[in-house]
Design an enzyme around this catalytic site. Structure first.
Site, PDB file in Angstrom:
ATOM      1  N   ASP A 228       0.482  -1.117   0.045  1.00  0.00           N
ATOM      2  CA  ASP A 228      -0.072   0.456   0.277  1.00  0.00           C
ATOM      3  C   ASP A 228       0.986   1.194   0.056  1.00  0.00           C
ATOM      4  OD1 ASP A 228      -2.094   1.511   0.483  1.00  0.00           O
ATOM      5  OD2 ASP A 228      -2.336   1.261   1.932  1.00  0.00           O
TER       6      ASP A 228
ATOM      7  N   GLN B  44      -3.248  -5.436   5.942  1.00  0.00           N
ATOM      8  CA  GLN B  44      -3.415  -4.453   7.129  1.00  0.00           C
ATOM      9  C   GLN B  44      -4.054  -4.306   7.849  1.00  0.00           C
ATOM     10  OE1 GLN B  44      -3.599  -1.762   3.913  1.00  0.00           O
ATOM     11  NE2 GLN B  44      -2.318   0.054   4.390  1.00  0.00           N
TER      12      GLN B  44
ATOM     13  N   ARG C 198       2.370  12.417  10.675  1.00  0.00           N
ATOM     14  CA  ARG C 198       1.057  12.598   9.204  1.00  0.00           C
ATOM     15  C   ARG C 198       0.532  11.378  10.230  1.00  0.00           C
ATOM     16  NH1 ARG C 198      -1.085   9.664   5.421  1.00  0.00           N
ATOM     17  NH2 ARG C 198      -2.180  10.263   4.076  1.00  0.00           N
TER      18      ARG C 198
ATOM     19  N   ASP D 217      -2.068   9.260   9.899  1.00  0.00           N
ATOM     20  CA  ASP D 217      -2.718   9.019   9.124  1.00  0.00           C
ATOM     21  C   ASP D 217      -4.102   7.809   9.520  1.00  0.00           C
ATOM     22  OD1 ASP D 217      -2.213   7.308   6.473  1.00  0.00           O
ATOM     23  OD2 ASP D 217      -2.348   5.224   7.183  1.00  0.00           O
TER      24      ASP D 217
ATOM     25  N   GLU E 214      -5.189  13.081   8.886  1.00  0.00           N
ATOM     26  CA  GLU E 214      -5.315  13.064   7.646  1.00  0.00           C
ATOM     27  C   GLU E 214      -7.034  12.618   7.880  1.00  0.00           C
ATOM     28  OE1 GLU E 214      -5.153  10.392   4.439  1.00  0.00           O
ATOM     29  OE2 GLU E 214      -5.244   9.363   6.018  1.00  0.00           O
TER      30      GLU E 214
ATOM     31  N   HIS F 249      -1.452  12.012  -2.965  1.00  0.00           N
ATOM     32  CA  HIS F 249      -0.618  10.642  -3.685  1.00  0.00           C
ATOM     33  C   HIS F 249      -2.137   9.535  -3.624  1.00  0.00           C
ATOM     34  CE1 HIS F 249      -1.502  10.268   0.594  1.00  0.00           C
ATOM     35  NE2 HIS F 249      -1.324   8.544   0.371  1.00  0.00           N
ATOM     36  N   ASP F 250      -2.913   9.920  -3.191  1.00  0.00           N
ATOM     37  CA  ASP F 250      -4.012   9.411  -3.042  1.00  0.00           C
ATOM     38  C   ASP F 250      -5.266   9.478  -3.759  1.00  0.00           C
ATOM     39  OD1 ASP F 250      -3.875   7.029  -1.294  1.00  0.00           O
ATOM     40  OD2 ASP F 250      -4.165   8.963   0.624  1.00  0.00           O
TER      41      ASP F 250
ATOM     42  N   ARG G 278      -4.219   4.677  -7.733  1.00  0.00           N
ATOM     43  CA  ARG G 278      -3.391   5.734  -7.191  1.00  0.00           C
ATOM     44  C   ARG G 278      -2.117   6.237  -7.900  1.00  0.00           C
ATOM     45  NH1 ARG G 278      -4.483   4.586  -1.302  1.00  0.00           N
ATOM     46  NH2 ARG G 278      -4.136   2.529  -1.747  1.00  0.00           N
TER      47      ARG G 278
HETATM   48  C1  GLC Z   1      -4.043   6.915   3.965  1.00  0.00           C
HETATM   49  C2  GLC Z   1      -3.702   6.823   2.848  1.00  0.00           C
HETATM   50  C3  GLC Z   1      -3.685   5.805   1.960  1.00  0.00           C
HETATM   51  C4  GLC Z   1      -3.575   4.433   2.377  1.00  0.00           C
HETATM   52  C5  GLC Z   1      -4.490   4.580   3.908  1.00  0.00           C
HETATM   53  C6  GLC Z   1      -4.299   3.073   4.548  1.00  0.00           C
HETATM   54  O1  GLC Z   1      -5.406   7.200   3.399  1.00  0.00           O
HETATM   55  O2  GLC Z   1      -3.064   7.971   2.594  1.00  0.00           O
HETATM   56  O3  GLC Z   1      -2.918   5.691   1.013  1.00  0.00           O
HETATM   57  O4  GLC Z   1      -4.085   3.340   1.534  1.00  0.00           O
HETATM   58  O5  GLC Z   1      -3.634   5.494   4.657  1.00  0.00           O
HETATM   59  O6  GLC Z   1      -2.976   3.270   4.940  1.00  0.00           O
HETATM   60  C1  GLC Z   2      -8.328   7.642   3.723  1.00  0.00           C
HETATM   61  C2  GLC Z   2     -10.306   8.179   3.403  1.00  0.00           C
HETATM   62  C3  GLC Z   2     -10.858   7.296   2.195  1.00  0.00           C
HETATM   63  C4  GLC Z   2      -9.066   7.089   0.814  1.00  0.00           C
HETATM   64  C5  GLC Z   2      -7.915   6.380   2.001  1.00  0.00           C
HETATM   65  C6  GLC Z   2      -7.535   6.094   0.855  1.00  0.00           C
HETATM   66  O1  GLC Z   2      -7.911   6.837   4.796  1.00  0.00           O
HETATM   67  O2  GLC Z   2     -10.562   8.143   4.678  1.00  0.00           O
HETATM   68  O3  GLC Z   2     -11.539   7.869   1.179  1.00  0.00           O
HETATM   69  O4  GLC Z   2      -9.597   7.318  -0.243  1.00  0.00           O
HETATM   70  O5  GLC Z   2      -8.322   6.537   2.396  1.00  0.00           O
HETATM   71  O6  GLC Z   2      -6.929   5.254  -1.086  1.00  0.00           O
END
Ligand code: GLC
Ligand code: GLC
Length: 635
Positions: free
Chosen positions: A139, A250, A280, A282, A324, A388-389, A513
């Site tokens: 991921d 995960q 950050r 996450d 985030e 990045h998402d 992504r």
């Molecule tokens: C956050 C990250 C995303 C990841 C997810 C799970 O949203 O930005 O890239 O897939 O968390 O860790």
């Molecule tokens: C994030 C968000 C979701 C996002 C994803 C990563 O934590 O909640 O909307 O698109 O994880 O792709």
């Protein structure tokens, strides 16, 4: 219970632990005790709230305190002196998020890119997760196998330390990910759980009853519906379903177990000790689960974050949290506060700027930001256009309804628009996580590709090209001028297009992504340097605006007031501080006029557009060409 009395009692009982510790730095002991006395209540309260019913809570307090003291002592004297605690308010701030390998190759080569970052004006560098992670799909590093080891593909722990030092020497700040909702299934905790160790099985959510799984699944949102339906993964070794909000590898951590809090706090303090300035947080909305609820943004998630925050105040006071939370705007805002996250991504503005570009209408953007942009004093948004998402269309559906917008239909339209399925669309996005149950999806793509530059270049259409460049400039101009830290995303500073090479990689193919995670090469950087290329034009306009931002204090500490323009295509806000600034943007490709009276908020007769140098007056109407933005400053 008298919390103050109980906290003092607990602290007194714990003091012998500190006195018995062999301190490396004598002064550290005194300073640490001061921090502790000042902030212990803020740690005690949330932990008692969450874990007061655990018979062994005092044991966990004891252990936590030892960790806090050990990290503080080890780091003592290494913190930078005289750092402005509110450095994140300054107009000088500019962030960028990069993958170590995609941006530079590895951590050593990343040091060689510091001059590039400096020339751009960057002083806040977010490195995407760089810890040990499973081979193949991890991921993008968000499945962490060991928080204490840099992924050998990227370098060593020593390389990271040297990088942090090099950044600090240039007065730049380092931002690292604190991926604390889950670990990878290869983390030693998960390995012990698989080996049958019950203590570590309690670090995760193992559910053996299928009906219980179904019950949870009926109330929680599916985040990666194309990976797997529901939020659980069957794991043979433990003979149970494991809670996996994201990918199946995960594993969500079980914070109802105080041991998990203490263990992760130790990892967090380790990250803080690497020399980072911001962590950050996450996926922080998901950290607390409770049967019968959506298991997102529960009150206990906030309590937990307050406890982590208190750990930092005691042991690594200079480190800030960035939230985030890509959730409903009201929920996003609840994570923001000096006692939770001092910084937060601003997904609402991000999504609604794209929404306005598609519709050429600003009513949803204006109404939403009027309602949600204000956050507590001293806290700041981290504003961004792409990351990045994927882009998810978050806004408040009730507010949209008041404006006559049907949210479900509108999201469908935006998905179609940005994935190029809508006639006349300029965008070249790629759908992500299409949900077979409800047809929902999110959108991926780079700034340049989503804003129309890729299509214009392909069609060799010069008019379209000019419009695309202006759209990019519009988004950058808003991002750089509204209150907060503007955060760029790697490659968008260089106008790179979508990269489809991920389709050839079996570990990436199913995760769209990656289309916006391009490996940058020397050609990309060279093109950004040449104004004769379209990429060079993107870069030059961005650089010009960054220079203006960083030279004018009005872009720093002052607050933002969102304004009505009474024009469906225009968006405006004012920055009122010692100086005053009015930002006015045209979200359509048609020329429009706004009465000059809007400039009265600047309370001055001497007004200049910082972007063109033109003088503006309150008596004449203001003309905005296609996608034009004005930065009107009063003198
Ligand atoms: C956050 C990250 C995303 C990841 C997810 C799970 O949203 O930005 O890239 O897939 O968390 O860790
Ligand atoms: C994030 C968000 C979701 C996002 C994803 C990563 O934590 O909640 O909307 O698109 O994880 O792709």
């Amino acid at each position: 219970m008298d919390r103050v009395f109980e906290a003092n009692k607990t602290l007194a009982r714990l003091m012998p632990v500190l006195n018995a510790k062999r301190w490396v730095h004598k002064e550290a002991k005194i300073a640490f005790k001061q921090n502790l006395e000042e902030h212990f209540q803020r740690l005690f309260d949330p932990l008692v709230e969450l874990y007061g019913h655990h018979y062994d809570l005092h044991f966990h307090f004891d252990r936590l305190l030892r960790q806090l003291a050990a990290h503080y002592d080890a780091q003592y004297g290494q913190q930078r002196a005289n750092m402005d605690p509110f450095w994140f308010h300054s107009e000088k701030n500019l962030g960028i998020a990069v993958y170590v390998d995609l941006f530079a190759g590895d951590l050593i080569k990343l040091r060689d890119r510091i001059p590039y970052l400096k020339s751009l004006g960057v002083n806040y560098l977010h490195l995407m997760p760089l810890y040990l992670a499973p081979e193949g799909d991890s991921d993008g590093g968000y499945a962490v196998s060991d928080y204490r080891q840099v992924n050998p593909k990227l370098g060593t722990n020593e390389d990271l330390k040297l990088l942090a030092e090099a950044l600090h020497a240039e007065d730049m700040r380092l931002v690292l990910d604190f991926v604390f909702n889950h670990t990878s299934d290869e983390h030693s905790w998960a390995a012990s759980a698989k080996a049958g160790d019950r203590r570590y099985q309690d670090y995760y959510y193992l559910v053996s009853d299928e009906s219980e799984v179904a019950e949870y699944n009926s109330t929680v949102r599916e985040i990666f519906p194309t990976v797997r339906r529901g939020s659980f993964t069957w794991v043979n070794e433990v003979d149970a379903w494991v809670w996996t909000t994201f990918n199946s590898f995960q594993w969500d951590l079980n914070y109802s177990n105080p041991e998990v809090f203490v263990a992760i706090a130790d990892e967090m303090l380790h990250l803080a000790s690497l020399g980072c300035d911001v962590l950050r947080l996450d996926a922080l909305a998901f950290i607390w689960k409770q049967r019968g609820t959506v298991c997102e943004s529960l009150p206990q998630a906030h309590t937990l974050i307050k406890a982590f925050n208190a750990c930092l105040r005691i042991s690594a006071p200079h480190v800030l949290f960035k939230s985030e939370a890509i959730v409903h705007p009201d929920e996003v805002n609840k994570y923001i506060g000096l006692d939770e996250c001092q910084l937060s991504y601003n997904p609402l503005m991000m999504a609604l700027m794209w929404e306005s570009l598609a519709t050429r209408e600003t009513k949803l953007l204006t109404a939403s930001l009027k309602r949600s942009f204000q956050i507590p004093q001293h806290t700041r948004w981290v504003n961004y256009i792409r990351c990045h998402d994927d882009i998810g269309w978050t806004w408040d559906d009730q507010l949209a309804a008041q404006l006559g917008i049907n949210s479900a239909d509108h999201r469908l339209f935006l998905n179609r628009f940005y994935t190029g399925q809508f006639d006349g669309s300029f965008a070249r996005g790629v759908p992500f996580q299409e949900n077979p149950a409800n047809g929902d999806c999110r959108v991926c793509g780079t700034l340049a590709s989503l804003a129309g530059l890729e299509q214009a270049v392909d069609l060799d259409d010069n008019d379209a090209l000019v419009l695309a460049l202006r759209r990019i400039q519009l988004l950058n101009a808003l991002n750089l001028s509204i209150t907060g830290i503007p955060l760029l995303y790697q490659g968008d500073d260089l106008g790179v297009f979508n990269d489809n090479s991920y389709l050839e990689d079996p570990h990436k193919r199913s995760d769209a992504r990656w289309v916006n995670r391009k490996m940058l090469n020397s050609d990309d950087f060279a093109r950004g340097d040449k104004v004769s290329t379209v990429q060079g034009r993107v870069a030059a306009s961005l650089r010009q605006m960054i220079r203006i931002r960083q030279a004018n204090p009005v872009f720093g500490a002052s607050q933002t007031e969102i304004l009505e323009t009474y024009n469906p295509h225009a968006f405006a806000f004012a920055r009122i501080g010692e100086q005053r600034l009015l930002v006015l943007a045209n979200f359509s490709e048609h020329r429009l006029e706004i009465p000059g009276s809007i400039l009265q908020i600047l309370a001055s007769r001497q007004i200049t557009d910082l972007l063109t140098g033109d003088a503006l007056g309150t008596d004449e109407s203001i003309e905005l060409s296609a996608y034009q933005v004005i930065w009107a400053l009063s003198h």
